[in-house]
Write an enzyme that holds these catalytic residues in place. Structure first.
Site, PDB file in Angstrom:
ATOM      1  N   LYS A  26       0.866  -1.181   0.000  1.00  0.00           N
ATOM      2  CA  LYS A  26       0.000   0.000   0.000  1.00  0.00           C
ATOM      3  C   LYS A  26       0.902   1.230   0.000  1.00  0.00           C
ATOM      4  CE  LYS A  26      -4.235  -1.815   1.137  1.00  0.00           C
ATOM      5  NZ  LYS A  26      -4.504  -2.184   2.517  1.00  0.00           N
ATOM      6  N   HIS A  73       1.601   6.956   2.808  1.00  0.00           N
ATOM      7  CA  HIS A  73       0.959   8.249   2.565  1.00  0.00           C
ATOM      8  C   HIS A  73       1.270   9.250   3.678  1.00  0.00           C
ATOM      9  CE1 HIS A  73      -2.103   7.271   5.514  1.00  0.00           C
ATOM     10  NE2 HIS A  73      -2.170   6.083   4.968  1.00  0.00           N
ATOM     11  N   HIS A  93       1.158   8.409   7.368  1.00  0.00           N
ATOM     12  CA  HIS A  93       2.232   7.609   7.941  1.00  0.00           C
ATOM     13  C   HIS A  93       3.421   8.448   8.389  1.00  0.00           C
ATOM     14  CE1 HIS A  93       0.317   3.980   5.962  1.00  0.00           C
ATOM     15  NE2 HIS A  93       0.413   3.657   7.227  1.00  0.00           N
TER      16      HIS A  93
HETATM   17  N1  ARG Z   1      -0.367  -1.002   9.802  1.00  0.00           N
HETATM   18  C1  ARG Z   1      -1.347  -0.204  10.468  1.00  0.00           C
HETATM   19  C2  ARG Z   1      -1.836   0.925   9.584  1.00  0.00           C
HETATM   20  O1  ARG Z   1      -1.148   1.335   8.665  1.00  0.00           O
HETATM   21  C3  ARG Z   1      -0.838   0.384  11.740  1.00  0.00           C
HETATM   22  C4  ARG Z   1      -0.295  -0.603  12.730  1.00  0.00           C
HETATM   23  C5  ARG Z   1      -0.379  -0.088  14.101  1.00  0.00           C
HETATM   24  N2  ARG Z   1       0.287  -0.897  15.095  1.00  0.00           N
HETATM   25  C6  ARG Z   1      -0.232  -1.909  15.771  1.00  0.00           C
HETATM   26  N3  ARG Z   1       0.520  -2.527  16.671  1.00  0.00           N
HETATM   27  N4  ARG Z   1      -1.460  -2.296  15.586  1.00  0.00           N
HETATM   28  O2  ARG Z   1      -2.914   1.437   9.813  1.00  0.00           O
END
Ligand code: ARG
Length: 563
Positions: free
Chosen positions: A124, A127, A130
């Site tokens: 993905k 963006h 992030h």
């Molecule tokens: N990958 C997720 C996202 O982009 C965020 C992960 C957050 N961390 C976790 N331990 N759940 O939305």
């Protein structure tokens, strides 16, 4: 010298309170003509059975005033005025001696803190949202390390889950290999979107995708190889962004890392009597805490995001024996983390209390012309490149003969973006506006960096300063205000840790820059007759530059010597 402590010690000689409590009551008066520290006497009136203003008056007479210019009582307040010249001397000498480590401490020594940040999803786009987690996490990491904590920076990659079954299906049907090599994330996104379009017409695709994910979970060679390729391609793209930002991680243990650690967790939850059947799914009930259930396994037996987070938290505790486990993740996931932490608590893990979700707001754009390649996701790489380009334009207008223009534009442009993210309380939404962000005046990254470069230019002209410095020459209000701010650096860092809020350091450095410019606009450094004054001012400029550099460093922003 820590004047606040000194104030507390002097008060303690007359009242029956411990030092920490006294220190907590001490205030910084809003105006300097009310002193540098004030002790409100309200809370003493019960003990002394007197009105607070009377107590303040009596304390004023009795108190040991050594080291202070004067002590006065104003209404219920006891106001302390520091001995300015020894304060200035102590502060500047300390900064110039400690240099890059000025503001640091060992308060966190022996404590491990896991800081999870960035955590983008494989295949993905990376963006603009992030960058919020990346900038905050990177800064918290630096701030905590500066105070002696041992940090473990974790990038909890979104690299597992049923979407990878879909991606494998999509890959086998529609991939354009050439495009995949050239612009991997775009191509992966394209086929992923196509999968959803096609699956609406032909629902059997969903079954196929589930089958591929099942095979991936079971370690089937083909699926694993494809998944790994998606991951490698994505990581290569992410690395480009991390390189631009100068961000690093100690661990890339993402969701897939826990794929073989979840069964044990599910079993443990079951053994502890918490696993409830709900329409075929397995859940932990949380209605007692006014929350929807935490889903552990879906009806088809697949584990999900939450299960992986439970496994991750337990793993982190076992591996790092953390003092704090911090998740820098957007506020929309607040409920998810509450569910995770509560489930851990129900499992009997008291350390769940040391798990902290650090949320943040949304990113919006005031300027619609911001380049977007597709839809409304603004790719971070585009944003950063544009910031650098635009900064280069500004430099070309303002200072076309600057050496290493490109290098400077990179530091200033990227610094400007990071600064924007870290400027306000993290819960607040960000509205991006190029003009605001890149302006050389106003509360911006370039403004602070420019202030630093301005100071550095003075220092270059000044050359070496030799001999003893007479700091008592620094006696204008602007000088005192500036040095007072410089002295407060560590306190602002500790506050930032307390609130897990890098913006406290950002606001701090803005104040330092403002105070410096105020001084510099009113007074000359190099064009003064009095040689001793000149030397002392040069040293003050040097100390100011040092503190700006240390502050920006904690925010993940580089300084430039000239701009
Ligand atoms: N990958 C997720 C996202 O982009 C965020 C992960 C957050 N961390 C976790 N331990 N759940 O939305």
């Amino acid at each position: 010298m820590d004047y606040k402590k000194l104030v507390a010690e002097r008060i303690k000689e007359h009242v029956d309170m411990d030092l920490e409590t006294i220190e907590r009551f001490i205030e910084i008066p809003p105006k300097s003509d009310m002193g540098d520290f004030a002790f409100p006497c309200f809370q003493l009136s019960k003990v002394f059975r007197k009105a607070p203003n009377i107590i303040a008056g009596e304390l004023k007479e009795k108190i040991n005033k050594e080291g202070f210019e004067k002590v006065e009582n104003l209404g219920p307040y006891l106001n302390f005025f520091m001995d300015k010249s020894s304060f200035i001397k102590d502060t500047l000498e300390k900064i110039l001696e400690e240099k890059d480590s000025y503001g640091s401490s060992f308060v966190g020594e022996g404590k491990n803190v896991v800081v999870e940040y960035s955590s983008p999803n494989i295949a993905k786009p990376f963006h603009v949202g992030h960058l919020f987690t990346t900038a905050i996490g990177n800064s918290l990491y630096k701030i905590l390390s500066f105070q002696g904590y041992h940090c473990i920076g974790v990038n909890h990659l979104g690299d597992w889950g049923t979407q990878f079954g879909k991606l494998i299906s999509a890959y086998k049907r529609w991939v354009d290999e050439e495009a995949l090599e050239k612009e991997p994330i775009n191509e992966l996104l394209r086929i992923y979107v196509k999968f959803h379009e096609e699956a609406e017409k032909d629902p059997s695709l969903e079954d196929e995708a589930r089958m591929h994910f099942k095979k991936l979970e079971d370690g089937s060679e083909e699926e694993v190889a494809l998944w790994k390729r998606f991951k490698d391609l994505s990581l290569k793209e992410f690395e480009k962004v991390y390189d631009m930002l100068g961000v690093k991680f100690d661990s890339y243990a993402g969701e897939s890392f826990y794929s073989d650690k979840m069964d044990a967790v599910v079993e443990e939850i079951d053994k502890k009597g918490l696993l409830i059947d709900s329409n075929g799914a397995k859940v932990v009930m949380l209605d007692e805490y006014n929350m929807p259930p935490c889903i552990i396994k879906k009806a088809d037996g697949a584990t999900i995001y939450a299960t992986r987070d439970l496994a991750a938290a337990i793993y982190r505790k076992n591996t790092y024996d953390f003092y704090k486990n911090i998740y820098v993740v957007g506020t929309p996931q607040a409920l998810h983390f509450k569910q995770i932490f509560t489930t851990l608590k129900l499992m009997g893990y008291d350390w769940a209390e040391n798990c902290k979700h650090v949320g943040f707001g949304l990113v919006k754009f005031a300027d619609k012309k911001l380049s977007t390649r597709k839809g409304d996701v603004v790719l971070l790489q585009d944003l950063l490149n544009e910031a650098v380009e635009k900064t280069l334009q500004v430099i070309n207008e303002k200072n076309p003969s600057l050496e290493n223009k490109e290098e400077a534009a990179k530091k200033i442009g990227i610094g400007a973006v990071i600064f924007t993210y870290l400027k306000n309380n993290r819960e607040r939404d960000i509205v991006f506006d190029w003009k605001d962000m890149l302006s050389f005046d106003g509360e911006t990254g370039p403004y602070v960096q420019y202030t630093y470069a301005r100071g550095k230019s003075v220092l270059r002209k000044a050359g070496n300063v030799e001999g003893k410095i007479d700091y008592s020459k620094l006696n204008t209000p602007e000088e005192f205000e500036l040095v007072k701010l410089l002295q407060g650096f560590q306190e602002s860092i500790l506050m930032a840790i307390d609130k897990l809020e890098p913006s406290i350091v950002t606001r701090y450095v803005i104040e330092v820059a403002k105070a410096f410019n105020k001084f510099y606009n009113l007074h000359s450094v190099l064009n003064v007759e009095d040689e001793e004054l000149k030397k002392a001012r040069i040293k003050m400029v040097e100390a100011t530059c040092q503190v700006i550099k240390n502050s920006l460093n904690l925010l993940g922003i580089d300084t430039v010597e000239k701009m």
